[in-house]
Design a protein around this motif. Sequence first.
Motif, PDB file in Angstrom:
ATOM      1  N   TYR A  10     -46.243  -8.374   6.167  1.00  0.00           N
ATOM      2  CA  TYR A  10     -46.175  -7.778   7.505  1.00  0.00           C
ATOM      3  C   TYR A  10     -46.687  -8.775   8.538  1.00  0.00           C
ATOM      4  CZ  TYR A  10     -51.148  -6.785   6.580  1.00  0.00           C
ATOM      5  OH  TYR A  10     -52.498  -6.897   6.269  1.00  0.00           O
ATOM      6  N   ASN A  11     -46.120  -8.680   9.725  1.00  0.00           N
ATOM      7  CA  ASN A  11     -46.489  -9.534  10.846  1.00  0.00           C
ATOM      8  C   ASN A  11     -47.649  -8.879  11.584  1.00  0.00           C
ATOM      9  OD1 ASN A  11     -46.537 -10.598  13.596  1.00  0.00           O
ATOM     10  ND2 ASN A  11     -44.611 -11.637  13.090  1.00  0.00           N
ATOM     11  N   LYS A  12     -48.821  -9.483  11.483  1.00  0.00           N
ATOM     12  CA  LYS A  12     -50.021  -8.873  12.063  1.00  0.00           C
ATOM     13  C   LYS A  12     -49.904  -8.705  13.582  1.00  0.00           C
ATOM     14  CE  LYS A  12     -53.273 -10.674   8.593  1.00  0.00           C
ATOM     15  NZ  LYS A  12     -54.472 -11.540   8.402  1.00  0.00           N
ATOM     16  N   ILE A  28     -47.222  -8.317  15.463  1.00  0.00           N
ATOM     17  CA  ILE A  28     -46.313  -7.242  15.845  1.00  0.00           C
ATOM     18  C   ILE A  28     -46.936  -5.880  15.575  1.00  0.00           C
ATOM     19  CG2 ILE A  28     -44.084  -6.177  15.351  1.00  0.00           C
ATOM     20  CD1 ILE A  28     -42.963  -8.961  14.820  1.00  0.00           C
ATOM     21  N   PHE A  39     -38.142 -12.884   9.178  1.00  0.00           N
ATOM     22  CA  PHE A  39     -39.596 -12.714   9.161  1.00  0.00           C
ATOM     23  C   PHE A  39     -40.281 -14.010   9.573  1.00  0.00           C
ATOM     24  CE2 PHE A  39     -43.820 -12.590   7.242  1.00  0.00           C
ATOM     25  CZ  PHE A  39     -44.272 -11.341   7.648  1.00  0.00           C
ATOM     26  N   GLY A  88     -40.356 -14.502  13.224  1.00  0.00           N
ATOM     27  CA  GLY A  88     -40.988 -13.462  14.029  1.00  0.00           C
ATOM     28  C   GLY A  88     -40.030 -12.386  14.495  1.00  0.00           C
ATOM     29  N   ALA A 143     -40.660  -7.318  11.259  1.00  0.00           N
ATOM     30  CA  ALA A 143     -42.087  -6.977  11.192  1.00  0.00           C
ATOM     31  C   ALA A 143     -42.588  -6.770   9.775  1.00  0.00           C
ATOM     32  CB  ALA A 143     -42.351  -5.715  12.016  1.00  0.00           C
ATOM     33  N   ALA A 202     -43.322 -18.441   6.241  1.00  0.00           N
ATOM     34  CA  ALA A 202     -44.071 -17.805   7.325  1.00  0.00           C
ATOM     35  C   ALA A 202     -45.038 -18.787   7.967  1.00  0.00           C
ATOM     36  CB  ALA A 202     -44.828 -16.591   6.791  1.00  0.00           C
ATOM     37  N   VAL A 259     -46.198 -17.731  11.675  1.00  0.00           N
ATOM     38  CA  VAL A 259     -46.330 -16.279  11.697  1.00  0.00           C
ATOM     39  C   VAL A 259     -47.695 -15.903  11.129  1.00  0.00           C
ATOM     40  CG1 VAL A 259     -45.479 -14.108  10.722  1.00  0.00           C
ATOM     41  CG2 VAL A 259     -43.864 -15.861  11.503  1.00  0.00           C
ATOM     42  N   ASP A 260     -48.435 -15.099  11.875  1.00  0.00           N
ATOM     43  CA  ASP A 260     -49.713 -14.574  11.404  1.00  0.00           C
ATOM     44  C   ASP A 260     -49.397 -13.378  10.500  1.00  0.00           C
ATOM     45  OD1 ASP A 260     -52.332 -13.886  10.981  1.00  0.00           O
ATOM     46  OD2 ASP A 260     -52.648 -13.030  12.981  1.00  0.00           O
ATOM     47  N   TYR A 261     -49.277 -13.658   9.206  1.00  0.00           N
ATOM     48  CA  TYR A 261     -48.798 -12.634   8.285  1.00  0.00           C
ATOM     49  C   TYR A 261     -49.931 -12.072   7.430  1.00  0.00           C
ATOM     50  CZ  TYR A 261     -49.333 -15.730   4.281  1.00  0.00           C
ATOM     51  OH  TYR A 261     -49.871 -16.528   3.310  1.00  0.00           O
TER      52      TYR A 261
END
Length: 423
Positions: A157-159, A161, A265, A268, A271, A283, A288-290
């Motif tokens: 998951y994208n933190k 978002i 993903f 970005g 989500a 990522a 991407v902060d995942y």
Amino acid sequence: MDKRVPALLAVCALGALALTSCGSGSGGGTDADGKVTLKLVAADYGDKESNSSKAYWNGVASAFTAANPDIRVDVQVVNWNDIDQQVKTMIQSGNVPDVLQTGGYADKVADDLLYKAQDVLSPATRSNLIDSFAKAGEVKGVQYGIPFVSSTRLLFYNKAILRQAGITQPPATWEELRKDAEQIKAAAPGVTPYALPLGPEEAQGESMLWELGNGGGPTDKDGGYTLDSQADIDTFSWLKSNLVGPGLTYPNPATTDRKTAFADFAAGKAAMLNGHPSLIRMAQAGKVDYGVAPVPGKAGPLTSTLGVADWTMAFKKNGHREQIRKFLDFAYTEENMLRFDETYNLMPVTQDTLRAMTTGGKHPDLEPFFAPLPHAAFYPLGDTSWDVVSAELKKSVGSAVSGDPAKVLGDLQKKAQDAVANK
């Protein structure tokens, strides 16, 4: 582990790579000097010449021969696109390898080509295999496939978002995922709330993850196909009504492949999605902060997620059982397995390598994937009909989230029964 992405058990087309050898080059025979040459054929996990698996296997072969001067190893490394056909040609021409490392074993078992694992592994090496993966190498209770590398699946998951949508923690149930997806759709226009890839690349994997979450799956406990079980029908009905219909995923999941979902993903643009460790580097490359979490199920997170493995197997034709046993015991030492797993960011299949990779926090990105390994659930890999059934799932199971789930799955069940009858 589906064919694997280079450096990670996933499916990506690799460029054709030249074969390489270590030793005499004659392969699979006894030389004039009385020394035995084993023929090893292995898949290439690199995406370019500089990180080809041939360097790894040549190193293993050289070290093995140094310790066992009477046994040479001829190494051939073949890209994933070509290995199945090349091995088929080798078998048809009588140029059978002694050891093969690739994606599947069931067809070789059906043709009675392979040694049992107990014949070519010492008891110590066999007991060191992670049990769930060793069992996945069985056909009718007998192990032939020897796991080589593995993978499991988690929810990515994208933190950023999720924070934008006011969500403080990832979903643990289907209903939580639905609610989170609705909030994301409202707060982040242009973002796909949940990326649902049911296209022909790997629909069987995404399907099984959702089915596991409802107590279903492609087979029952006895191995019989249950593609149209009530649990599976209910799963696809839920997806249709709660994610696809409300526009919380792609407009047509049946034509969307995993590579598209992963790329979205990493850019970005999505989500949440189910993914394996190769998505970590994608990522990170996309900044991407995942986060990762257990895959949500209907009533709670999955305790048994999808497991995928690639396999080693040993052929009987050349009669080199003892030499193969020595080589495989050497190849499956902690030092060798750890080097391969760390080189390609893969998951282990041996207990000592798993301990080594989980000790000292050396692999923080992979740590969440380690825990599910002993409890992984698998496709019916030992059934030769699975290749046919899997291909049918890839072609049409995605239509179950737009059409009539009971009819789509019922048609697939009939095809599965035909595949069993014709194998």
